[in-house]
Design a protein around this motif. Structure first.
Motif, mmCIF file in Angstrom:
data_model
loop_
_atom_site.group_PDB
_atom_site.id
_atom_site.type_symbol
_atom_site.label_atom_id
_atom_site.label_comp_id
_atom_site.label_asym_id
_atom_site.label_seq_id
_atom_site.Cartn_x
_atom_site.Cartn_y
_atom_site.Cartn_z
ATOM 1 N N GLU A 250 0.828 -1.199 0.000
ATOM 2 C CA GLU A 250 0.000 0.000 0.000
ATOM 3 C C GLU A 250 0.869 1.258 0.000
ATOM 4 O O GLU A 250 0.575 2.232 -0.710
ATOM 5 N N ARG A 251 1.970 1.252 0.776
ATOM 6 C CA ARG A 251 2.888 2.403 0.762
ATOM 7 C C ARG A 251 3.470 2.608 -0.624
ATOM 8 O O ARG A 251 3.580 3.731 -1.114
ATOM 9 N N ARG A 252 3.849 1.503 -1.263
ATOM 10 C CA ARG A 252 4.409 1.584 -2.622
ATOM 11 C C ARG A 252 3.362 2.111 -3.598
ATOM 12 O O ARG A 252 3.673 2.927 -4.478
ATOM 13 N N ALA A 253 2.130 1.683 -3.454
ATOM 14 C CA ALA A 253 1.068 2.108 -4.366
ATOM 15 C C ALA A 253 0.774 3.602 -4.223
ATOM 16 O O ALA A 253 0.422 4.266 -5.203
ATOM 17 N N ARG A 254 0.920 4.127 -3.003
ATOM 18 C CA ARG A 254 0.599 5.534 -2.755
ATOM 19 C C ARG A 254 1.606 6.491 -3.378
ATOM 20 O O ARG A 254 1.301 7.681 -3.539
ATOM 21 N N ARG A 255 2.796 5.987 -3.715
ATOM 22 C CA ARG A 255 3.846 6.880 -4.217
ATOM 23 C C ARG A 255 3.404 7.697 -5.424
ATOM 24 O O ARG A 255 3.732 8.874 -5.548
ATOM 25 N N GLY B 60 -6.796 -11.219 -18.080
ATOM 26 C CA GLY B 60 -7.262 -11.173 -19.451
ATOM 27 C C GLY B 60 -7.813 -9.826 -19.857
ATOM 28 O O GLY B 60 -7.350 -9.201 -20.807
ATOM 29 N N SER B 61 -8.804 -9.346 -19.124
ATOM 30 C CA SER B 61 -9.491 -8.107 -19.474
ATOM 31 C C SER B 61 -8.773 -6.894 -18.895
ATOM 32 O O SER B 61 -8.732 -6.703 -17.678
ATOM 33 N N LEU B 62 -8.232 -6.064 -19.781
ATOM 34 C CA LEU B 62 -7.597 -4.834 -19.314
ATOM 35 C C LEU B 62 -8.641 -3.906 -18.702
ATOM 36 O O LEU B 62 -8.361 -3.191 -17.739
ATOM 37 N N ALA B 63 -9.845 -3.937 -19.234
ATOM 38 C CA ALA B 63 -10.913 -3.105 -18.691
ATOM 39 C C ALA B 63 -11.206 -3.464 -17.242
ATOM 40 O O ALA B 63 -11.336 -2.580 -16.379
ATOM 41 N N ASP B 64 -11.293 -4.756 -16.947
ATOM 42 C CA ASP B 64 -11.565 -5.179 -15.571
ATOM 43 C C ASP B 64 -10.405 -4.844 -14.651
ATOM 44 O O ASP B 64 -10.616 -4.474 -13.485
ATOM 45 N N MET B 65 -9.190 -4.980 -15.144
ATOM 46 C CA MET B 65 -8.031 -4.630 -14.323
ATOM 47 C C MET B 65 -8.075 -3.158 -13.948
ATOM 48 O O MET B 65 -7.893 -2.781 -12.782
ATOM 49 N N VAL B 66 -8.339 -2.291 -14.929
ATOM 50 C CA VAL B 66 -8.393 -0.854 -14.680
ATOM 51 C C VAL B 66 -9.548 -0.504 -13.746
ATOM 52 O O VAL B 66 -9.410 0.317 -12.837
ATOM 53 N N TRP B 67 -10.690 -1.159 -13.917
ATOM 54 C CA TRP B 67 -11.891 -0.831 -13.140
ATOM 55 C C TRP B 67 -11.754 -1.236 -11.672
ATOM 56 O O TRP B 67 -12.322 -0.592 -10.787
ATOM 57 N N THR B 68 -11.002 -2.287 -11.407
ATOM 58 C CA THR B 68 -10.937 -2.839 -10.046
ATOM 59 C C THR B 68 -9.600 -2.616 -9.350
ATOM 60 O O THR B 68 -9.495 -2.828 -8.144
ATOM 61 N N GLY B 69 -8.579 -2.191 -10.074
ATOM 62 C CA GLY B 69 -7.225 -2.162 -9.533
ATOM 63 C C GLY B 69 -6.884 -0.924 -8.733
ATOM 64 O O GLY B 69 -7.390 0.176 -8.984
ATOM 65 N N ARG B 70 -5.997 -1.094 -7.766
ATOM 66 C CA ARG B 70 -5.552 -0.014 -6.890
ATOM 67 C C ARG B 70 -4.804 1.078 -7.654
ATOM 68 O O ARG B 70 -4.959 2.274 -7.362
ATOM 69 N N ALA B 71 -4.013 0.726 -8.640
ATOM 70 C CA ALA B 71 -3.161 1.697 -9.329
ATOM 71 C C ALA B 71 -3.915 2.541 -10.348
ATOM 72 O O ALA B 71 -3.381 3.543 -10.838
ATOM 73 N N THR B 72 -5.146 2.156 -10.663
ATOM 74 C CA THR B 72 -5.887 2.831 -11.739
ATOM 75 C C THR B 72 -7.199 3.439 -11.250
ATOM 76 O O THR B 72 -8.127 3.646 -12.024
ATOM 77 N N ARG B 73 -7.253 3.736 -9.965
ATOM 78 C CA ARG B 73 -8.472 4.341 -9.416
ATOM 79 C C ARG B 73 -8.813 5.655 -10.105
ATOM 80 O O ARG B 73 -9.988 5.981 -10.304
ATOM 81 N N HIS B 74 -7.792 6.418 -10.470
ATOM 82 C CA HIS B 74 -8.043 7.713 -11.108
ATOM 83 C C HIS B 74 -8.663 7.537 -12.490
ATOM 84 O O HIS B 74 -9.456 8.372 -12.935
ATOM 85 N N ILE B 75 -8.327 6.442 -13.183
ATOM 86 C CA ILE B 75 -8.922 6.188 -14.494
ATOM 87 C C ILE B 75 -10.386 5.808 -14.324
ATOM 88 O O ILE B 75 -11.264 6.295 -15.052
ATOM 89 N N ARG B 76 -10.660 4.930 -13.357
ATOM 90 C CA ARG B 76 -12.061 4.579 -13.098
ATOM 91 C C ARG B 76 -12.866 5.815 -12.732
ATOM 92 O O ARG B 76 -13.989 6.006 -13.230
ATOM 93 N N ALA B 77 -12.291 6.669 -11.872
ATOM 94 C CA ALA B 77 -13.009 7.878 -11.465
ATOM 95 C C ALA B 77 -13.273 8.799 -12.654
ATOM 96 O O ALA B 77 -14.280 9.507 -12.688
ATOM 97 N N SER B 78 -12.393 8.772 -13.627
ATOM 98 C CA SER B 78 -12.570 9.590 -14.830
ATOM 99 C C SER B 78 -13.662 9.035 -15.736
ATOM 100 O O SER B 78 -14.315 9.789 -16.466
ATOM 101 N N LEU B 79 -13.857 7.723 -15.698
ATOM 102 C CA LEU B 79 -14.792 7.062 -16.602
ATOM 103 C C LEU B 79 -16.173 6.832 -15.986
ATOM 104 O O LEU B 79 -17.177 6.810 -16.694
ATOM 105 N N GLU B 80 -16.196 6.675 -14.661
ATOM 106 C CA GLU B 80 -17.434 6.282 -13.989
ATOM 107 C C GLU B 80 -18.521 7.335 -14.191
ATOM 108 O O GLU B 80 -18.270 8.533 -14.081
#
Length: 335
Positions: A11-16, A221-241
């Protein structure tokens, strides 16, 4: 206790990088992804072009086979990318070559998203085993970074068309490197990808018949699912939601999903090794399992190593050692 420490460390690494990742606007920019797309202003139209790209992926991910513009000297391979973008720095591909004793086996390595450097320890590990290692800079990374950018935001973003363009560019660059290695006399070429790089490696393996082995670390497999659910891509989901549903994103990014090409990945002359992290918050285990289930239904028999660590703690011993040796076993295995 160990698991709590690993989770907190991840989590510390992800926050960087959180401060640099901004919520922006959805952009379709279908013309960046599909040559025939003009004046696309709806997600439904975008998805129709995406369907066509998947159905015609041989041409979508095809390249002309020309390696006459390549320079290979002083341990570096340099060439202009087959796909030109509006960022000049991104249009020149650089790959570091670590020579192994073997004259017939090479491994092309695709790094993770926002990688700050190549992985010399990984290259030396496989070169010590005789395999020549070629570490390619993916679009908008390392020498190809966009001036003024804090991270590789053009590689993966809420701009649906640019994301496809970037990933397609990475695949075309990878296929050209395979051609370069073939011209140099390498009879066996394998690929290894990490996190986002595993999608690139998987797409290369599914469309390049010269690839006989693929090692995919922290993949799904699904890049869309990775982006939608992943810790590192929360900002992308927030942009799309609120503008795009996950079901629509899956269709829009179907050309980037390894599940779209499970049949190609299940071919008899391709061996697969997947290394997954059970405590991963970036590529969630359930998203990875969907890929395994799809591959199995297609007749593939991938080797799967599940490690009880997180996305970033995979780099720590003993996990990285187990991952390395799993990859090594596959690369030295006779198909």
């Amino acid at each position: 206790m160990l698991h709590k420490w690993l989770d907190e460390r991840d989590e510390r690494r992800a926050r960087r990088g959180d401060e640099d990742k901004k919520v922006t606007d959805l952009a379709l920019d279908a013309d960046l992804a599909f040559s025939a797309a003009q004046n696309v202003d709806s997600i439904a139209e975008f998805c129709a072009h995406a369907d066509h790209a998947v159905a015609n992926s041989v041409s979508f991910y095809g390249w002309d086979g020309d390696t006459s513009d390549v320079v290979w000297e002083d341990g570096w391979i340099t060439f202009p990318s087959s796909l030109e973008t509006d960022i000049v720095e991104n249009n020149t591909v650089r790959a570091k070559v670590t020579q192994g004793r073997s004259s017939d086996h090479a491994l092309v390595v695709f790094h993770h998203w926002n990688a700050p450097s190549r992985k010399p320890q990984l290259a030396q590990f496989f070169a010590w085993q005789g395999i020549t290692v070629v570490e390619v800079a993916m679009p908008y990374h390392l020498e190809r970074s966009r001036p003024g950018s804090s991270h590789a935001d053009y590689m993966l973003s809420p701009n649906l068309g640019r994301t496809i363009q970037s990933m397609r560019q990475a695949v075309l660059d990878g296929r050209k490197i395979v051609g370069i290695l073939n011209d140099a006399g390498y009879k066996k070429v394998s690929v290894l990808g990490m996190s986002l790089g595993s999608w690139v490696a998987g797409l290369v393996a599914s469309h390049e018949p010269m690839i006989g082995k693929a090692v995919l670390l922290l993949t799904a497999g699904s890049l869309a699912d990775m982006v939608w659910t992943g810790r590192a891509t929360r900002h992308i989901r927030a942009s799309l939601e609120g503008k795009v549903e996950l079901s629509e994103l899956r269709k829009a990014w179907a050309p980037l999903s390894l599940e779209s090409y499970s049949g190609q990945l299940a071919r008899s002359d391709l061996a697969l090794q997947l290394v997954l992290a059970e405590r991963d918050t970036v590529v969630l285990p359930q998203v990875s399992r969907q890929l395994i289930e799809t591959l199995n239904r297609s007749g593939a028999t991938p080797k799967v190593l599940n490690l009880d660590c997180g996305h970033y703690s995979l780099s720590l011993p003993p996990y990285i050692l187990r991952a390395g040796f799993a990859g090594s076993r596959l690369l030295h295995r006779q198909i």
